[in-house]
Design a protein around this motif. Structure first.
Motif, PDB file in Angstrom:
ATOM      1  N   UNK A  27      10.160   2.758  -3.699  1.00 10.79           N
ATOM      2  CA  UNK A  27       9.467   3.224  -2.508  1.00 10.79           C
ATOM      3  C   UNK A  27       8.008   2.820  -2.471  1.00 10.79           C
ATOM      4  N   UNK A  28       7.682   1.704  -3.098  1.00  8.24           N
ATOM      5  CA  UNK A  28       6.290   1.232  -3.084  1.00  8.24           C
ATOM      6  C   UNK A  28       5.783   1.028  -1.666  1.00  8.24           C
ATOM      7  N   UNK A  29       6.691   0.710  -0.747  1.00 10.85           N
ATOM      8  CA  UNK A  29       6.283   0.454   0.638  1.00 10.85           C
ATOM      9  C   UNK A  29       5.599   1.675   1.255  1.00 10.85           C
ATOM     10  N   UNK A  30       6.038   2.871   0.880  1.00 11.26           N
ATOM     11  CA  UNK A  30       5.427   4.085   1.424  1.00 11.26           C
ATOM     12  C   UNK A  30       3.967   4.187   0.999  1.00 11.26           C
ATOM     13  N   UNK A  31       3.709   3.981  -0.283  1.00  9.41           N
ATOM     14  CA  UNK A  31       2.344   4.081  -0.771  1.00  9.41           C
ATOM     15  C   UNK A  31       1.445   3.000  -0.208  1.00  9.41           C
ATOM     16  N   UNK A  32       1.971   1.791  -0.105  1.00  9.73           N
ATOM     17  CA  UNK A  32       1.166   0.688   0.420  1.00  9.73           C
ATOM     18  C   UNK A  32       0.851   0.886   1.900  1.00  9.73           C
ATOM     19  N   UNK A  33       1.812   1.360   2.655  1.00  5.13           N
ATOM     20  CA  UNK A  33       1.566   1.628   4.075  1.00  5.13           C
ATOM     21  C   UNK A  33       0.559   2.771   4.231  1.00  5.13           C
ATOM     22  N   UNK A  34       0.661   3.776   3.361  1.00  3.00           N
ATOM     23  CA  UNK A  34      -0.307   4.867   3.407  1.00  3.00           C
ATOM     24  C   UNK A  34      -1.709   4.342   3.117  1.00  3.00           C
ATOM     25  N   UNK A  35      -1.840   3.483   2.113  1.00  2.00           N
ATOM     26  CA  UNK A  35      -3.131   2.888   1.806  1.00  2.00           C
ATOM     27  C   UNK A  35      -3.680   2.151   3.022  1.00  2.00           C
ATOM     28  N   UNK A  36      -2.843   1.378   3.667  1.00  6.28           N
ATOM     29  CA  UNK A  36      -3.256   0.623   4.854  1.00  6.28           C
ATOM     30  C   UNK A  36      -3.765   1.554   5.943  1.00  6.28           C
ATOM     31  N   UNK A  37      -3.067   2.661   6.159  1.00 11.23           N
ATOM     32  CA  UNK A  37      -3.451   3.609   7.206  1.00 11.23           C
ATOM     33  C   UNK A  37      -4.726   4.366   6.839  1.00 11.23           C
ATOM     34  N   UNK A  38      -4.871   4.717   5.581  1.00 14.65           N
ATOM     35  CA  UNK A  38      -6.091   5.411   5.149  1.00 14.65           C
ATOM     36  C   UNK A  38      -7.309   4.516   5.329  1.00 14.65           C
ATOM     37  N   UNK A  39      -7.158   3.249   4.998  1.00 13.36           N
ATOM     38  CA  UNK A  39      -8.255   2.301   5.196  1.00 13.36           C
ATOM     39  C   UNK A  39      -8.589   2.186   6.690  1.00 13.36           C
ATOM     40  N   UNK A  40      -7.563   2.072   7.509  1.00 16.47           N
ATOM     41  CA  UNK A  40      -7.775   1.962   8.954  1.00 16.47           C
ATOM     42  C   UNK A  40      -8.451   3.204   9.522  1.00 16.47           C
ATOM     43  N   UNK A  41      -8.200   4.350   8.897  1.00 19.27           N
ATOM     44  CA  UNK A  41      -8.806   5.607   9.352  1.00 19.27           C
ATOM     45  C   UNK A  41     -10.226   5.784   8.839  1.00 19.27           C
ATOM     46  N   UNK A  42     -10.715   4.826   8.065  1.00 19.88           N
ATOM     47  CA  UNK A  42     -12.083   4.889   7.582  1.00 19.88           C
ATOM     48  C   UNK A  42     -12.272   5.666   6.309  1.00 19.88           C
ATOM     49  N   UNK A  43     -11.178   6.008   5.623  1.00 21.02           N
ATOM     50  CA  UNK A  43     -11.277   6.767   4.381  1.00 21.02           C
ATOM     51  C   UNK A  43     -11.679   5.853   3.224  1.00 21.02           C
ATOM     52  N   UNK A  44     -12.343   6.447   2.237  1.00 19.30           N
ATOM     53  CA  UNK A  44     -12.523   5.772   0.957  1.00 19.30           C
ATOM     54  C   UNK A  44     -11.332   6.182   0.090  1.00 19.30           C
ATOM     55  N   UNK A  45     -10.706   5.205  -0.559  1.00 26.67           N
ATOM     56  CA  UNK A  45      -9.467   5.478  -1.292  1.00 26.67           C
ATOM     57  C   UNK A  45      -9.658   5.134  -2.767  1.00 26.67           C
ATOM     58  N   UNK A  46      -9.482   6.131  -3.609  1.00 29.06           N
ATOM     59  CA  UNK A  46      -9.468   5.933  -5.052  1.00 29.06           C
ATOM     60  C   UNK A  46      -8.022   5.684  -5.470  1.00 29.06           C
ATOM     61  N   UNK A  47      -7.744   4.509  -5.992  1.00 31.84           N
ATOM     62  CA  UNK A  47      -6.374   4.095  -6.276  1.00 31.84           C
ATOM     63  C   UNK A  47      -6.117   4.065  -7.779  1.00 31.84           C
ATOM     64  N   UNK A  48      -4.955   4.581  -8.161  1.00 34.00           N
ATOM     65  CA  UNK A  48      -4.484   4.541  -9.549  1.00 34.00           C
ATOM     66  C   UNK A  48      -3.059   4.011  -9.547  1.00 34.00           C
ATOM     67  N   UNK A  49      -2.773   3.045 -10.397  1.00 39.82           N
ATOM     68  CA  UNK A  49      -1.465   2.384 -10.402  1.00 39.82           C
ATOM     69  C   UNK A  49      -0.941   2.323 -11.834  1.00 39.82           C
ATOM     70  N   UNK A  50       0.244   2.885 -12.054  1.00 44.53           N
ATOM     71  CA  UNK A  50       0.839   2.841 -13.388  1.00 44.53           C
ATOM     72  C   UNK A  50       1.420   1.458 -13.658  1.00 44.53           C
ATOM     73  N   UNK A  51       1.713   1.178 -14.914  1.00 41.61           N
ATOM     74  CA  UNK A  51       2.333  -0.104 -15.262  1.00 41.61           C
ATOM     75  C   UNK A  51       3.686  -0.260 -14.573  1.00 41.61           C
ATOM     76  N   UNK A  52       4.475   0.813 -14.604  1.00 39.57           N
ATOM     77  CA  UNK A  52       5.787   0.752 -13.959  1.00 39.57           C
ATOM     78  C   UNK A  52       5.649   0.521 -12.459  1.00 39.57           C
ATOM     79  N   UNK A  53       4.613   1.096 -11.848  1.00 37.59           N
ATOM     80  CA  UNK A  53       4.395   0.899 -10.410  1.00 37.59           C
ATOM     81  C   UNK A  53       4.103  -0.558 -10.098  1.00 37.59           C
TER      82      UNK A  53
END
Length: 215
Positions: A20-46
């Protein structure tokens, strides 16, 4: 981009090794579009899941990953910040850091277990522990089927602690015409819970209300 602008704020977003990586990536895209600052953490498995499920190939180091995600999402400089797995000085690692919601999307059942038992073996787990102890919004998006008794017990335990469990289970009443529509259904619900304006999906009953009001 379809997401309405919101006041600048920080959202912590973690990716773990569930499908379900698509959900997180789409959320990131929308948060950026909304003007949010996003702190991202990604596991090795992710990273493996993202490379398997999408065309996005992320480099191995946080700075390079930050550059790649910023370019991919159309972020301004400094809008997307990627922290390493053991960056204990990152703001999400401490209750005295910036107060911000945490979304783990997708959330693996291993991460559910770690959060339910208080493990803090990496930054994502520590960030979840901080969110729980500080009573900050914590949204977990598991994508697994079927759920075992252990998974369900962990979800119940975390719900009682104040977390929101939002499985990646899209609805169909909006007549989706594509995979993207199904992804947007879940992302719209996440944005709603983060109090970020969105127009990805119409509100339930809104069309009927508009007709009655003559709009």
């Amino acid at each position: 981009m379809t997401t309405a602008k919101a006041q600048a704020r920080t959202i912590n977003l973690a990716f773990t090794g569930a499908s379900g990586a698509q959900y997180g990536l789409r959320l990131l895209q929308c948060l950026v579009a909304a003007g949010c600052r996003v702190h991202v953490m990604i596991s090795r498995a992710a990273q493996v899941v993202i490379a398997t499920e999408t065309d996005l190939k992320l480099p191995g180091t946080p700075p390079a990953m930050q550059e790649a995600l910023s370019e991919w999402s159309g972020a301004e400089q400094g809008q997307v910040i990627v922290f390493g797995r053991e960056d204990w000085f990152a703001p999400p690692a401490s209750g005295s850091g910036e107060k911000a919601p945490l979304v783990i999307c997708p959330c693996s059942t291993g991460t559910l277990s770690a959060l339910a038992t208080g493990a803090s073996n990496n930054l994502i787990e520590r960030a979840g522990d901080v969110a729980l102890k500080e009573r900050r919004p914590l949204i977990l998006v598991p994508r697994e089927a079927p759920y075992s008794e252990v998974h369900l017990e962990n979800m119940l335990k975390l719900t009682r602690m104040g977390a929101v469990i939002m499985p990646a289970s899209p609805g169909f009443y909006h007549s989706p015409g594509s995979i993207e529509d199904l992804v947007d259904f879940v992302v719209a619900r996440l944005l709603d819970h983060l109090d970020i304006p969105q127009d990805l999906m119409p509100r339930w009953g809104q069309e009927r209300a508009d007709r009655r009001s003559g709009n």
